[in-house]
Scaffold this motif. Structure first.
Motif, PDB file in Angstrom:
ATOM      1  N   THR A 165      -6.808  -5.374 -36.030  1.00 60.84           N
ATOM      2  CA  THR A 165      -5.673  -5.261 -35.959  1.00 60.84           C
ATOM      3  C   THR A 165      -4.646  -6.470 -35.852  1.00 60.84           C
ATOM      4  OG1 THR A 165      -5.721  -2.949 -35.400  1.00 60.84           O
ATOM      5  CG2 THR A 165      -3.433  -4.128 -35.250  1.00 60.84           C
ATOM      6  N   TRP A 166      -5.331  -7.360 -34.889  1.00 57.54           N
ATOM      7  CA  TRP A 166      -4.707  -8.644 -34.654  1.00 57.54           C
ATOM      8  C   TRP A 166      -5.282  -9.536 -36.063  1.00 57.54           C
ATOM      9  CZ3 TRP A 166      -6.236  -9.023 -29.084  1.00 57.54           C
ATOM     10  CH2 TRP A 166      -5.449  -8.459 -28.049  1.00 57.54           C
ATOM     11  N   TRP A 167      -6.328  -9.490 -36.453  1.00 55.90           N
ATOM     12  CA  TRP A 167      -6.928 -10.090 -37.537  1.00 55.90           C
ATOM     13  C   TRP A 167      -5.928  -9.987 -38.771  1.00 55.90           C
ATOM     14  CZ3 TRP A 167      -9.608  -8.913 -42.412  1.00 55.90           C
ATOM     15  CH2 TRP A 167     -10.420  -9.915 -42.794  1.00 55.90           C
ATOM     16  N   LEU A 168      -5.830  -8.617 -39.089  1.00 52.73           N
ATOM     17  CA  LEU A 168      -4.844  -8.187 -40.182  1.00 52.73           C
ATOM     18  C   LEU A 168      -3.582  -8.766 -40.198  1.00 52.73           C
ATOM     19  CD1 LEU A 168      -5.912  -4.730 -40.670  1.00 52.73           C
ATOM     20  CD2 LEU A 168      -6.397  -6.636 -42.092  1.00 52.73           C
ATOM     21  N   THR A 169      -2.843  -9.321 -38.905  1.00 54.74           N
ATOM     22  CA  THR A 169      -1.377  -9.467 -38.602  1.00 54.74           C
ATOM     23  C   THR A 169      -1.146 -10.856 -38.225  1.00 54.74           C
ATOM     24  OG1 THR A 169      -1.595  -8.414 -36.457  1.00 54.74           O
ATOM     25  CG2 THR A 169      -0.810  -7.024 -38.125  1.00 54.74           C
ATOM     26  N   LEU A 170      -1.831 -11.294 -37.183  1.00 52.95           N
ATOM     27  CA  LEU A 170      -1.397 -12.486 -36.637  1.00 52.95           C
ATOM     28  C   LEU A 170      -1.583 -13.835 -37.628  1.00 52.95           C
ATOM     29  CD1 LEU A 170      -2.518 -12.160 -32.829  1.00 52.95           C
ATOM     30  CD2 LEU A 170      -0.436 -11.294 -33.989  1.00 52.95           C
ATOM     31  N   PRO A 171      -2.574 -13.853 -38.517  1.00 51.73           N
ATOM     32  CA  PRO A 171      -2.900 -15.004 -39.268  1.00 51.73           C
ATOM     33  C   PRO A 171      -1.730 -15.296 -40.235  1.00 51.73           C
ATOM     34  CG  PRO A 171      -4.963 -13.899 -39.100  1.00 51.73           C
ATOM     35  CD  PRO A 171      -3.770 -13.000 -38.391  1.00 51.73           C
ATOM     36  N   ASP A 172      -1.073 -14.120 -40.524  1.00 53.20           N
ATOM     37  CA  ASP A 172       0.275 -14.211 -41.475  1.00 53.20           C
ATOM     38  C   ASP A 172       1.297 -15.020 -40.708  1.00 53.20           C
ATOM     39  OD1 ASP A 172      -0.927 -13.170 -43.978  1.00 53.20           O
ATOM     40  OD2 ASP A 172      -0.563 -11.183 -43.317  1.00 53.20           O
ATOM     41  N   PHE A 173       1.352 -14.846 -39.599  1.00 49.91           N
ATOM     42  CA  PHE A 173       2.371 -15.785 -38.697  1.00 49.91           C
ATOM     43  C   PHE A 173       2.022 -17.026 -38.292  1.00 49.91           C
ATOM     44  CE2 PHE A 173       2.639 -10.710 -37.172  1.00 49.91           C
ATOM     45  CZ  PHE A 173       3.422 -10.604 -38.198  1.00 49.91           C
ATOM     46  N   ALA A 174       0.893 -17.549 -38.793  1.00 47.74           N
ATOM     47  CA  ALA A 174       0.240 -18.687 -38.658  1.00 47.74           C
ATOM     48  C   ALA A 174       0.043 -19.227 -36.966  1.00 47.74           C
ATOM     49  CB  ALA A 174       1.158 -19.835 -39.033  1.00 47.74           C
ATOM     50  N   ARG A 175      -0.437 -18.132 -36.147  1.00 44.71           N
ATOM     51  CA  ARG A 175      -0.644 -18.243 -34.852  1.00 44.71           C
ATOM     52  C   ARG A 175      -1.651 -17.558 -34.474  1.00 44.71           C
ATOM     53  NH1 ARG A 175       0.971 -14.112 -31.229  1.00 44.71           N
ATOM     54  NH2 ARG A 175       2.446 -12.458 -32.085  1.00 44.71           N
ATOM     55  N   GLY A 176      -2.112 -17.785 -33.031  1.00 39.22           N
ATOM     56  CA  GLY A 176      -3.450 -17.068 -32.381  1.00 39.22           C
ATOM     57  C   GLY A 176      -2.612 -15.819 -31.682  1.00 39.22           C
ATOM     58  N   VAL A 177      -3.782 -15.428 -30.752  1.00 40.94           N
ATOM     59  CA  VAL A 177      -3.485 -14.297 -29.604  1.00 40.94           C
ATOM     60  C   VAL A 177      -2.581 -15.048 -28.614  1.00 40.94           C
ATOM     61  CG1 VAL A 177      -4.348 -12.610 -28.153  1.00 40.94           C
ATOM     62  CG2 VAL A 177      -5.324 -13.150 -30.604  1.00 40.94           C
ATOM     63  N   GLY A 178      -1.622 -14.467 -28.307  1.00 42.14           N
ATOM     64  CA  GLY A 178      -0.624 -15.082 -27.241  1.00 42.14           C
ATOM     65  C   GLY A 178      -0.406 -14.122 -26.166  1.00 42.14           C
ATOM     66  N   TRP A 179       0.247 -14.592 -24.936  1.00 44.01           N
ATOM     67  CA  TRP A 179       0.494 -13.442 -23.937  1.00 44.01           C
ATOM     68  C   TRP A 179       1.141 -12.160 -24.527  1.00 44.01           C
ATOM     69  CZ3 TRP A 179      -1.975 -13.702 -19.508  1.00 44.01           C
ATOM     70  CH2 TRP A 179      -2.453 -14.954 -19.163  1.00 44.01           C
ATOM     71  N   ALA A 180       2.015 -12.378 -25.408  1.00 46.09           N
ATOM     72  CA  ALA A 180       2.732 -11.108 -25.570  1.00 46.09           C
ATOM     73  C   ALA A 180       2.103 -10.207 -26.361  1.00 46.09           C
ATOM     74  CB  ALA A 180       4.068 -11.423 -26.703  1.00 46.09           C
ATOM     75  N   ASP A 181       0.794 -10.447 -26.898  1.00 45.21           N
ATOM     76  CA  ASP A 181      -0.138  -9.521 -27.737  1.00 45.21           C
ATOM     77  C   ASP A 181      -0.582  -8.731 -26.827  1.00 45.21           C
ATOM     78  OD1 ASP A 181       0.441 -10.591 -30.526  1.00 45.21           O
ATOM     79  OD2 ASP A 181      -0.311 -12.537 -29.662  1.00 45.21           O
ATOM     80  N   PRO A 182      -1.464  -9.171 -25.750  1.00 46.63           N
ATOM     81  CA  PRO A 182      -1.956  -8.033 -24.824  1.00 46.63           C
ATOM     82  C   PRO A 182      -0.982  -7.347 -24.038  1.00 46.63           C
ATOM     83  CG  PRO A 182      -2.395 -10.268 -24.182  1.00 46.63           C
ATOM     84  CD  PRO A 182      -1.822 -10.419 -25.620  1.00 46.63           C
ATOM     85  N   LEU A 183       0.191  -7.788 -23.848  1.00 41.07           N
ATOM     86  CA  LEU A 183       1.071  -7.272 -22.932  1.00 41.07           C
ATOM     87  C   LEU A 183       1.855  -5.861 -23.823  1.00 41.07           C
ATOM     88  CD1 LEU A 183       2.998 -10.008 -21.326  1.00 41.07           C
ATOM     89  CD2 LEU A 183       1.976  -8.358 -20.199  1.00 41.07           C
ATOM     90  N   ALA A 184       1.934  -6.206 -25.108  1.00 46.13           N
ATOM     91  CA  ALA A 184       2.522  -5.099 -26.038  1.00 46.13           C
ATOM     92  C   ALA A 184       1.302  -4.096 -26.137  1.00 46.13           C
ATOM     93  CB  ALA A 184       3.017  -5.760 -27.285  1.00 46.13           C
ATOM     94  N   PHE A 185       0.372  -4.684 -26.374  1.00 47.65           N
ATOM     95  CA  PHE A 185      -0.907  -3.549 -26.540  1.00 47.65           C
ATOM     96  C   PHE A 185      -0.882  -2.685 -25.366  1.00 47.65           C
ATOM     97  CE2 PHE A 185      -5.063  -2.487 -25.672  1.00 47.65           C
ATOM     98  CZ  PHE A 185      -5.503  -2.007 -26.892  1.00 47.65           C
ATOM     99  N   ILE A 186      -0.935  -3.543 -24.167  1.00 49.81           N
ATOM    100  CA  ILE A 186      -1.052  -2.550 -22.896  1.00 49.81           C
ATOM    101  C   ILE A 186       0.237  -1.508 -22.691  1.00 49.81           C
ATOM    102  CG2 ILE A 186      -0.941  -2.564 -20.367  1.00 49.81           C
ATOM    103  CD1 ILE A 186      -2.453  -5.242 -20.506  1.00 49.81           C
TER     104      ILE A 186
END
Length: 346
Positions: A299-320
């Motif tokens: 899911t992160w691989w399909l979305t985040l590269p289009d935003f030109a960024r890696g995994v940040g703090w907001a990603d696991p927080l939103a997931f949790i």
């Protein structure tokens, strides 16, 4: 002092994590909106995938559906939370989709996009409610309900995948993308159901053989569709399509892709292909856990590269946050005994 129940803990985690995402959104609205979309796409797949499984079992029957019933029905009853959790995606659409800033017309007009999204989640809730009300004790469903519901469900999930995922890069297209996303959702929902049953009822390890074989078939389907999409796009070598894969094969994302292949194909294939392992509770937990971990990475691989960024703090927080909220909603179901403490006399 009374110890908090699992449901109370989940509610507290959901509130805290969502509050932290909201705080991040104050200064980094783009990052928070993008993280929420990625997390929503993973967690929404569980009740949607469960709905596919319940409708399929309603038509075909079999012991596998009854074995997974204590896990599938709570997932289904978490569906009413999907419209509420979709609101941040719609509010933050201009911070997620490039076409929203360009004020596109037609199919990608923002009001039309939001309207379709509402139709999708309302339709999924209507199908889930109909299945729950018409389900027989053996899990069967009237063919007049199950067949049309399956067709509508597949059509709507395909369109949702096009809208929510593929339109992150509006000039990139893949005709099997919707089927690939749907297969991933069904696979992750089945893996989650198997893991829940394996944990909640250790004595049911032998009964997991049939669900494990279905899971193996979904693993084959997902791997086949992923390979075909890559081969077709790579052979076509079109300027509008190749960059989608190039972005996902640099800046460390190539290792994420390898992790996805290992977790969603290699590990479950080597586990589920052997009948003794399919009847092993530990082996099933390994296979199911690998698939779920791989689906998070996908899911992160399909979305985040289009935003030109890696995994940040907001990603696991939103997931949790989204995960805890959906688990809280599922745990309130009478069948979700695995999330409620047992009485002392049990």
């Amino acid at each position: 002092m009374r110890r908090p129940t699992p449901l109370e803990v989940l509610l507290a985690i959901a509130v805290a994590a969502c509050a932290l995402v909201a705080m991040i959104a104050i200064r980094h609205t783009d990052t928070a909106a993008q993280a929420w979309l990625a997390a929503y796409l993973f967690w929404a797949g569980l009740p949607i995938g469960a709905l596919f499984l319940v409708l399929t079992h309603g038509l075909t029957g079999g012991e596998w559906g009854l074995t997974l019933r204590p896990a599938l029905l709570p997932m289904l009853r978490a569906t009413p939370l999907l419209p509420l959790l979709l609101i941040p995606v719609l509010l933050g659409a201009r911070h997620i989709y490039p076409w929203a800033l360009a004020r596109e017309h037609g199919w990608l007009a923002l009001p039309f996009f939001a309207g379709r999204a509402v139709v999708y989640v309302v339709l999924w809730n209507a199908i889930a409610l109909g299945a729950l009300r018409r389900m027989r004790p053996d899990g069967g469903l009237p063919p007049g309900l199950a067949w049309p519901a399956l067709i509508l469900l597949f059509a709507s999930t395909t369109l949702a995948a096009f809208d929510w995922l593929m339109s992150l890069e509006p000039h990139w297209t893949s005709t099997i993308y919707g089927l690939l996303a749907t297969a991933g959702w069904a696979m992750s929902a089945l893996a989650a159901a198997i893991a829940i049953v394996a944990v909640a009822t250790p004595g049911a390890a032998g009964a997991l053989d049939a669900p494990a074989r279905i899971l193996l078939a979904l693993v084959y389907l997902w791997a086949y569709l992923s390979a075909i999409q890559l081969i077709v796009i790579w052979e076509s070598d079109l300027a509008a399509e190749i960059p989608w894969y190039l972005r996902r094969s640099t800046d460390g994302w190539q290792w994420v892709a390898l992790t996805i292949a290992l977790c969603q194909f290699a590990v479950p294939f080597l586990t589920l292909i052997w009948q003794p392992l399919r009847r092993s509770r530990r082996a099933m937990l390994v296979a199911a856990g690998a698939i779920l971990a791989g689906h998070v990475a996908e899911t992160w691989w399909l979305t985040l590269p289009d935003f030109a960024r890696g995994v940040g703090w907001a990603d696991p927080l939103a997931f949790i946050g989204i995960g805890a909220a959906l688990l809280f909603a599922a745990g309130r179901d009478p069948d979700a005994s695995f999330l409620r403490p047992r009485d002392a006399g049990d």
